[in-house]
Enzyme design. Structure first.
Site, PDB file in Angstrom:
ATOM      1  CG  ASP A 313      -2.145  -0.899   0.983  1.00 35.84           C
ATOM      2  OD1 ASP A 313      -2.375  -1.319  -0.167  1.00 35.84           O
ATOM      3  OD2 ASP A 313      -2.856  -1.186   1.957  1.00 35.84           O
ATOM      4  N   GLY A 315       4.260   1.541  -1.156  1.00 34.98           N
ATOM      5  CA  GLY A 315       5.089   1.623  -2.360  1.00 34.98           C
ATOM      6  C   GLY A 315       4.294   1.660  -3.650  1.00 34.98           C
ATOM      7  N   GLY A 318       0.947   4.856  -2.079  1.00 33.86           N
ATOM      8  CA  GLY A 318       1.302   6.025  -1.265  1.00 33.86           C
ATOM      9  C   GLY A 318       0.391   6.144  -0.060  1.00 33.86           C
ATOM     10  N   GLY A 320       0.782   8.402   2.243  1.00 35.76           N
ATOM     11  CA  GLY A 320       0.557   9.833   2.451  1.00 35.76           C
ATOM     12  C   GLY A 320      -0.490  10.387   1.501  1.00 35.76           C
ATOM     13  CB  VAL A 384      -4.563   2.161   1.657  1.00 30.17           C
ATOM     14  CG1 VAL A 384      -3.651   2.067   0.456  1.00 30.17           C
ATOM     15  CG2 VAL A 384      -3.871   2.924   2.750  1.00 30.17           C
ATOM     16  CE1 TYR A 387      -9.348  -4.048   6.894  1.00 30.89           C
ATOM     17  CE2 TYR A 387      -8.659  -4.744   4.713  1.00 30.89           C
ATOM     18  CZ  TYR A 387      -9.172  -5.046   5.963  1.00 30.89           C
ATOM     19  OH  TYR A 387      -9.493  -6.332   6.264  1.00 30.89           O
ATOM     20  CE1 TYR A 389      -3.871  -1.198   7.541  1.00 22.46           C
ATOM     21  CE2 TYR A 389      -4.487  -0.123   5.491  1.00 22.46           C
ATOM     22  CZ  TYR A 389      -4.152  -1.268   6.187  1.00 22.46           C
ATOM     23  OH  TYR A 389      -4.088  -2.466   5.537  1.00 22.46           O
ATOM     24  CG  ASP A 453      20.345   8.896  16.289  1.00 27.70           C
ATOM     25  OD1 ASP A 453      20.403   7.757  15.805  1.00 27.70           O
ATOM     26  OD2 ASP A 453      20.657   9.923  15.657  1.00 27.70           O
ATOM     27  CG  ASP A 592      23.283   6.699  12.950  1.00 28.22           C
ATOM     28  OD1 ASP A 592      22.295   6.361  13.625  1.00 28.22           O
ATOM     29  OD2 ASP A 592      23.277   7.659  12.158  1.00 28.22           O
ATOM     30  CB  ILE A 593      21.776   0.772  14.423  1.00 28.41           C
ATOM     31  CG1 ILE A 593      21.411   1.064  15.884  1.00 28.41           C
ATOM     32  CG2 ILE A 593      23.153   0.160  14.289  1.00 28.41           C
ATOM     33  CD1 ILE A 593      21.417  -0.173  16.778  1.00 28.41           C
TER      34      ILE A 593
HETATM   35 CU   LIG Z   1      -8.028  -7.385   7.034  1.00 33.92          CU
END
Ligand SMILES: [Cu+2]
Ligand SMILES: *[C@@H]1O[C@H](CO)[C@@H](O)[C@H](O)[C@H]1NC(C)=O
Ligand SMILES: *[C@@H]1O[C@H](CO)[C@@H](O)[C@H](O)[C@H]1NC(C)=O
Ligand SMILES: *[C@@H]1O[C@H](CO)[C@@H](O)[C@H](O)[C@H]1NC(C)=O
Ligand SMILES: *[C@@H]1O[C@H](CO)[C@@H](O)[C@H](O)[C@H]1NC(C)=O
Length: 652
Positions: A313, A315, A318, A320, A384, A387, A389, A453, A592-593
């Site tokens: 949803d 990629g 979008g 946004g 999306v 649904y 979200y 961080d 830095d992970i």
């Molecule tokens: Cu479902």
């Protein structure tokens, strides 16, 4: 998952928006991570159009975020602002281009042909255009007539089609139509049995098959009233006025300070969240970045009209772009502040979603040491397809960050010949919910990119296993006890973790910072629902969604590794994804992970999900763990609200 009526409505909003023009003044602050303004989006649109002589369709426009080191330098020296750059994914003459525009120089600084597999987000305009092709296609019209249905009662939508091993795939969608005729709830009346395939670049029908006639489910019982007043209203009656400040991007509340922005793919992006530590008199960074990286929703039906439904949803469509305008009092309580969002439509013009976020203070029922705990919530709702979200980022005075995802809306149901469970003698891949209506089994996986961080950039992932030990008679009268065995993950492969089986706990610590009494400063992940992938590794859908195989992954920070399903996810082959990046098995200790966490669950529909699903809520927390010397709210009580006036970390 599927473009919905809301998309169609959006389309009109876009058209409407392009008329209004763009007289919005940008906010006062000039934080380098600020969302792109309508003026900037408009400028990017015209720079790219003149760069490639007009024939271009826009699929993604987002901030090309400055290097982290540059942002951190800018905090201490506001005169060293990084250049304002924008990443554009565009289709030009049948090819995908990754174009970087420098707004400070008003020019294109690079234009690269995308060589990988997969395609960028579908834009709304092409989805609408593809959907409308079917209804004027004579064989399709004949199929509708054969079923005795009225053309004018059809609503058609485009579905992404996934990838099933082909070497070269074109940009295409399948068009699926639903029947209104007596319902407003169009998802409940699918017209099954017909496949219409559309090539998006040529915008023409390239495949058609009418395989089987299936009755369209009845309209009766499918309606619901969309607006129910929020139960949040009552509990707000005595809510005090806002205690937070928000300048359009920088949010300050209860010692927390963070930057809030919008991206047309990710939706809400939280950056540089830090919390004031009264005891140290210091603003301490916790999370450099947090956002929802991808949603993967594979359906479990093998029939010709359904097998390909393996949706990404974020990629493909979008998250946004799919944000819906929030309605005051219905979607957010009365003390909420609303924020608009802007994105680029397919033609390069800026479009607006009004009230895309709301921010409010919440007074929870949770009690900490008899003091009612309050928190600050940043909310966005994305529709999306069928649904909705509801994503809440909640920040508590205790230092806890809680992310909650509520899911409601309509199931994507399938038409069926069956009217009773007793008639079914073949696999239906789901549950019969009403006459001629099957709710197909599927998963929802949401993966979050969490660049923690903790008190600085260099962090380590600590895995703690609780292990049962036997006790011998000469030591104690007890026969067993458990002990916590902790280990730092050295490389990426050590940090792939399946939660839910056994007692494994995950935390991120700063190995060079300790509390006064010597514990490593950290934050722990308190997972929510931890469903894992059930598909086989060699299933094409699973190859693309391989990030679902583990609940936790860790990567070293790399600003291009943002999207767990890859940069170009539509029809991707899974070769640019979290699962493939981590094969390099890079070192992650004291680095830095970035922590990746998948919130997932398996959905076997039940009759109560029909015609509209009661909200299902899942959440996880990032919780301080030896970060403070003791419960930070107690200290705050002593200090009164000193916290506010003093927070003087970063910005402007
Ligand atoms: Cu479902
Ligand atoms: C950002 O960092 C990368 C890798 O560390 C480096 O190659 C690049 O030049 C940097 N970009 C800028 C604008 O400093
Ligand atoms: C734009 O490009 C598309 C695809 O390459 C092509 O079909 C169309 O004719 C072009 N339009 C113009 C105005 O050049
Ligand atoms: C960042 O990630 C990309 C994609 O995985 C990779 O090609 C690139 O080499 C990485 N950069 C660094 C500095 O590791
Ligand atoms: C806040 O920042 C200003 C300007 O940088 C500085 O003069 C002031 O002393 C700071 N206040 C605190 C409490 O750190």
């Amino acid at each position: 998952m599927v473009p919905s009526l809301k998309y169609v409505i959006f389309f009109f909003i876009i058209l409407f928006q392009s008329q209004i023009g763009i007289s919005f003044s940008s906010q006062d602050s000039h934080h380098p991570l600020n969302s792109l303004t309508p003026l900037e989006l408009s400028e990017v649109g015209s720079i790219v159009k003149s760069h490639c002589n007009g024939n271009v369709s826009f699929h993604y426009v987002g901030l090309d975020e400055p290097n982290k080191s540059h942002i951190l330098r800018w905090i201490s020296n506001p005169h060293s602002a990084p250049p304002r750059r924008v990443l554009v994914l565009a289709r030009i003459h049948g090819a995908t281009h990754e174009i970087i525009v420098d707004l400070s120089r008003s020019s294109v600084v690079s234009d690269r042909l995308y060589q990988g597999n997969g395609y960028p987000l579908l834009n709304i305009e092409e989805q609408v255009a593809a959907s409308s092709l079917a209804t004027s296609y004579p064989p399709f019209v004949a199929s509708i007539e054969k079923r005795g249905l009225k053309m004018e009662e059809l609503v058609c939508m485009s579905f992404s089609v996934g990838w099933f091993g082909e070497e070269k795939s074109r940009r295409m969608v399948r068009v699926m139509c639903y029947y209104l005729d007596g319902t407003v709830n169009m998802y409940m009346r699918p017209v099954e049995g017909i496949t219409v395939a559309v090539d998006l670049d040529r915008m023409e029908i390239i495949g058609f098959r009418d395989r089987v006639v299936v009755p369209v489910p009845k309209a009766q019982g499918t309606d619901y009233t969309g607006s129910t007043p929020s139960d949040a209203d009552d509990e707000d009656k005595d809510a005090p006025l806002c205690h937070f400040t928000f300048d359009g991007h920088v949010l300050r509340w209860g010692g927390w300070e963070m930057h809030v922005s919008f991206d047309m793919r990710a939706g809400l992006v939280i950056s540089m969240a830090s919390i004031y530590d009264g005891e140290r008199d210091e603003q301490r960074i916790v999370m450099y970045r947090g956002f929802l990286s991808e949603l993967f929703i594979p359906y479990m039906d093998l029939t010709e009209e359904w097998y390909y439904r393996t949706f990404f949803d974020s990629g493909e469509l979008g998250f946004g772009v799919s944000a819906v305008p929030l309605v005051p009092l219905k979607d957010c309580p009365k003390n909420a502040v609303f924020v608009d969002a802007y994105f680029t439509s397919g033609d390069g013009m800026p479009a607006r979603t009004s009230n895309a976020f709301c921010i409010f203070e919440k007074h929870a029922g949770d009690i900490t040491e008899v003091r009612p705990e309050s928190s600050l919530v940043v909310r966005m709702v994305s529709a999306v397809g069928n649904y909705d979200y509801i994503v809440d980022w909640e920040f508590k005075q205790t230092g806890i960050i809680r992310v909650t995802v509520g899911m409601t809306g309509l199931l994507e149901v399938k038409g069926s010949v069956y009217t009773h469970k007793d008639q079914m003698h073949e696999e239906v891949y789901g549950t019969i919910l009403a006459e001629n209506t099957i709710g197909v089994n599927h998963d929802h996986f949401l993966i979050f990119n969490l660049d923690l961080d903790v008190d600085g950039e260099e962090n380590s992932l600590i895995k703690t296993d609780l292990k049962t030990s036997r006790v011998s008679r000469d030591v104690s009268l007890r026969r067993s006890y458990w002990r916590a065995e902790s280990e730092a993950a050295k490389t990426e492969s050590d940090a792939r973790i399946r939660l839910g089986s056994g007692a494994t706990m995950v935390s991120v610590v700063n190995p060079s910072k300790k509390t006064k009494i010597g514990n490593n400063v950290g934050y722990k992940l308190v997972p929510g629902s931890v469903a894992g992938a059930l598909l086989s590794d060699d299933d094409y859908a699973q190859i693309r969604g391989a990030f679902t195989k583990y609940n936790v992954w860790v990567t070293p920070y790399n600003k291009t590794e943002k999207w767990a399903g890859g940069l170009c996810t539509d029809r991707s082959h899974g070769d640019d994804s979290l699962a493939t990046w981590t094969k390099r098995d890079r070192e992650i200790e004291n680095k830095d992970i970035v922590l990746w966490y998948t919130l997932g669950f398996h959905h076997v529909p039940c009759q109560e999900d029909f015609p509209i699903m009661p909200t299902l809520t899942e959440s996880f927390e990032l919780r301080p763990s030896n970060f403070f010397e003791h419960n930070p709210t107690l200290y705050k009580q002593e200090m009164g609200m000193k916290i506010h006036a003093d927070s003087n970390f970063s910005v402007q």
